[in-house]
Design an enzyme around this catalytic site. Structure first.
Site, PDB file in Angstrom:
ATOM      1  N   SER A  33      39.458  31.669  44.062  1.00 51.11           N
ATOM      2  CA  SER A  33      40.417  32.290  44.977  1.00 51.11           C
ATOM      3  C   SER A  33      39.703  32.769  46.234  1.00 51.11           C
ATOM      4  O   SER A  33      38.517  33.161  46.181  1.00 51.11           O
ATOM      5  CB  SER A  33      41.065  33.499  44.291  1.00 51.11           C
ATOM      6  OG  SER A  33      41.766  34.276  45.247  1.00 51.11           O
TER       7      SER A  33
ATOM      8  N   TYR B 163      40.719  41.486  40.348  1.00 55.01           N
ATOM      9  CA  TYR B 163      41.089  40.064  40.328  1.00 55.01           C
ATOM     10  C   TYR B 163      40.009  39.225  41.023  1.00 55.01           C
ATOM     11  O   TYR B 163      39.486  38.253  40.460  1.00 55.01           O
ATOM     12  CB  TYR B 163      42.448  39.860  41.003  1.00 55.01           C
ATOM     13  CG  TYR B 163      42.766  38.415  41.305  1.00 55.01           C
ATOM     14  CD1 TYR B 163      42.896  37.482  40.279  1.00 55.01           C
ATOM     15  CD2 TYR B 163      42.930  37.972  42.629  1.00 55.01           C
ATOM     16  CE1 TYR B 163      43.176  36.150  40.563  1.00 55.01           C
ATOM     17  CE2 TYR B 163      43.213  36.651  42.916  1.00 55.01           C
ATOM     18  CZ  TYR B 163      43.329  35.742  41.882  1.00 55.01           C
ATOM     19  OH  TYR B 163      43.604  34.422  42.156  1.00 55.01           O
TER      20      TYR B 163
ATOM     21  N   LYS C  68      37.094  36.374  39.538  1.00 53.72           N
ATOM     22  CA  LYS C  68      36.913  35.007  40.045  1.00 53.72           C
ATOM     23  C   LYS C  68      35.455  34.773  40.448  1.00 53.72           C
ATOM     24  O   LYS C  68      34.881  33.731  40.167  1.00 53.72           O
ATOM     25  CB  LYS C  68      37.842  34.768  41.241  1.00 53.72           C
ATOM     26  CG  LYS C  68      39.310  34.740  40.871  1.00 53.72           C
ATOM     27  CD  LYS C  68      39.635  33.453  40.155  1.00 53.72           C
ATOM     28  CE  LYS C  68      40.974  33.495  39.460  1.00 53.72           C
ATOM     29  NZ  LYS C  68      41.294  32.246  38.784  1.00 53.72           N
TER      30      LYS C  68
HETATM   31  N1  LIG Z   1      49.202  31.109  43.546  1.00 52.65           N
HETATM   32  C1  LIG Z   1      48.307  31.318  44.501  1.00 52.65           C
HETATM   33  O1  LIG Z   1      48.628  31.552  45.676  1.00 52.65           O
HETATM   34  C2  LIG Z   1      46.836  31.263  44.176  1.00 52.65           C
HETATM   35  C3  LIG Z   1      45.905  31.437  45.210  1.00 52.65           C
HETATM   36  C4  LIG Z   1      44.550  31.352  44.921  1.00 52.65           C
HETATM   37  C5  LIG Z   1      44.121  31.085  43.640  1.00 52.65           C
HETATM   38  N2  LIG Z   1      45.038  30.939  42.629  1.00 52.65           N
HETATM   39  C6  LIG Z   1      44.541  30.656  41.278  1.00 52.65           C
HETATM   40  O2  LIG Z   1      45.162  29.467  40.804  1.00 52.65           O
HETATM   41  C7  LIG Z   1      45.356  29.557  39.391  1.00 52.65           C
HETATM   42  C8  LIG Z   1      46.826  29.307  39.079  1.00 52.65           C
HETATM   43  O3  LIG Z   1      47.614  30.288  39.750  1.00 52.65           O
HETATM   44  P1  LIG Z   1      49.196  30.258  39.683  1.00 52.65           P
HETATM   45  O4  LIG Z   1      49.715  30.951  40.892  1.00 52.65           O
HETATM   46  O5  LIG Z   1      49.647  28.869  39.371  1.00 52.65           O
HETATM   47  O6  LIG Z   1      49.451  31.221  38.423  1.00 52.65           O
HETATM   48  P2  LIG Z   1      50.565  31.098  37.280  1.00 52.65           P
HETATM   49  O7  LIG Z   1      50.626  32.428  36.616  1.00 52.65           O
HETATM   50  O8  LIG Z   1      51.824  30.497  37.833  1.00 52.65           O
HETATM   51  O9  LIG Z   1      49.921  30.025  36.292  1.00 52.65           O
HETATM   52  C9  LIG Z   1      48.944  30.352  35.353  1.00 52.65           C
HETATM   53  C10 LIG Z   1      49.269  29.590  34.079  1.00 52.65           C
HETATM   54  O10 LIG Z   1      48.231  29.814  33.136  1.00 52.65           O
HETATM   55  C11 LIG Z   1      48.809  30.144  31.881  1.00 52.65           C
HETATM   56  N3  LIG Z   1      47.828  30.970  31.170  1.00 52.65           N
HETATM   57  C12 LIG Z   1      47.363  32.195  31.517  1.00 52.65           C
HETATM   58  N4  LIG Z   1      46.458  32.613  30.621  1.00 52.65           N
HETATM   59  C13 LIG Z   1      46.326  31.627  29.702  1.00 52.65           C
HETATM   60  C14 LIG Z   1      45.545  31.486  28.537  1.00 52.65           C
HETATM   61  N5  LIG Z   1      44.714  32.452  28.107  1.00 52.65           N
HETATM   62  N6  LIG Z   1      45.662  30.343  27.808  1.00 52.65           N
HETATM   63  C15 LIG Z   1      46.501  29.357  28.217  1.00 52.65           C
HETATM   64  N7  LIG Z   1      47.284  29.445  29.304  1.00 52.65           N
HETATM   65  C16 LIG Z   1      47.194  30.585  30.040  1.00 52.65           C
HETATM   66  C17 LIG Z   1      50.102  30.857  32.190  1.00 52.65           C
HETATM   67  O11 LIG Z   1      51.026  30.808  31.134  1.00 52.65           O
HETATM   68  C18 LIG Z   1      50.582  30.075  33.421  1.00 52.65           C
HETATM   69  O12 LIG Z   1      51.348  28.947  33.052  1.00 52.65           O
HETATM   70  C19 LIG Z   1      44.854  30.935  38.975  1.00 52.65           C
HETATM   71  O13 LIG Z   1      43.528  30.803  38.517  1.00 52.65           O
HETATM   72  C20 LIG Z   1      44.875  31.738  40.268  1.00 52.65           C
HETATM   73  O14 LIG Z   1      43.908  32.750  40.248  1.00 52.65           O
HETATM   74  C21 LIG Z   1      46.361  31.018  42.881  1.00 52.65           C
END
Ligand SMILES: NC(=O)c1ccc[n+]([C@@H]2O[C@H](COP(=O)([O-])OP(=O)(O)OC[C@H]3O[C@@H](n4cnc5c(N)ncnc54)[C@H](O)[C@@H]3O)[C@@H](O)[C@H]2O)c1
Length: 169
Positions: free
Chosen positions: A119, A143, A147
């Site tokens: 992130s 958070y 990361k």
């Molecule tokens: N959404 C953003 O803008 C953004 C920006 C930068 C980084 N990220 C990173 O991208 C990744 C995905 O983010 P997102 O927005 O899609 O989040 P999200 O919450 O929509 O998706 C995360 C998924 O992981 C699953 N999950 C969580 N813990 C788990 C576990 N222990 N075992 C199995 N499944 C598990 C959840 O059920 C969910 O489906 C994350 O690592 C987040 O830090 C997201």
């Protein structure tokens, strides 16, 4: 030639489900592992779906035994800054400790390719914009720290194993 199987951990979430879609469009066989704690089964656009937790070694072992996985893409994390301030241990557990479990299972299964969804939160307050990749990292919340901790772990592990990885910020 048949393309290699890709495991998308967190493939029922916002970003992971789009990654699954892209991989399917590029003809990769895809397996999604998601515990559905924050995702939705209906978001996963196809491929194989396994309901399981990346913090559970048995779930991971079962997936690696069942499918000839060659690479893992990791999108499973808790990702809300405010929540991470209120419940840091929950963030360290899921984002750091469970990633250790995932990497251990990969090592046991002989899977060496890993893409980590990090992130921009690793940078903290930017000293200049646009932020370049060599900008100093100084996360300002748990958070972002989780990361960055995983990024450090990946660097350490890759020094002494066959792990081949990249981190997406
Ligand atoms: N959404 C953003 O803008 C953004 C920006 C930068 C980084 N990220 C990173 O991208 C990744 C995905 O983010 P997102 O927005 O899609 O989040 P999200 O919450 O929509 O998706 C995360 C998924 O992981 C699953 N999950 C969580 N813990 C788990 C576990 N222990 N075992 C199995 N499944 C598990 C959840 O059920 C969910 O489906 C994350 O690592 C987040 O830090 C997201």
């Amino acid at each position: 030639m048949t393309k290699p199987h890709i495991l998308v951990v967190g493939g029922a979430g916002y970003i992971g489900s789009h990654m699954v879609l892209d991989l399917l469009r590029a003809d990769y066989p895809v397996v999604t592992l998601d515990n559905l704690s924050r995702g939705h089964r209906s978001l996963t656009p196809g491929g194989e779906f396994v309901a399981g937790d990346m913090g559970n070694p048995a779930d991971l072992e079962s997936v690696f035994q069942q499918y000839p996985i060659k690479a893992v893409m990791h999108f499973a994390a808790h990702s809300q800054v405010g929540e991470s301030v209120e419940q840091p241990l929950m963030y360290y557990r899921n984002n750091v400790a469970n990633t250790v479990t995932l990497l251990e299972a990969m090592q046991q299964a002989g899977v060496h390719h890993f893409i980590f969804s990090s992130s921009a939160a690793v940078y903290g307050e930017p000293e200049k914009t646009p932020i370049t990749e060599d900008h100093p990292c100084a996360p300002t919340n748990p958070y972002g720290t989780t990361k960055l901790t995983v990024e450090h772990m990946l660097q350490d592990v890759s020094q002494v194993t066959d792990l081949n990885y990249c981190s997406l910020r």
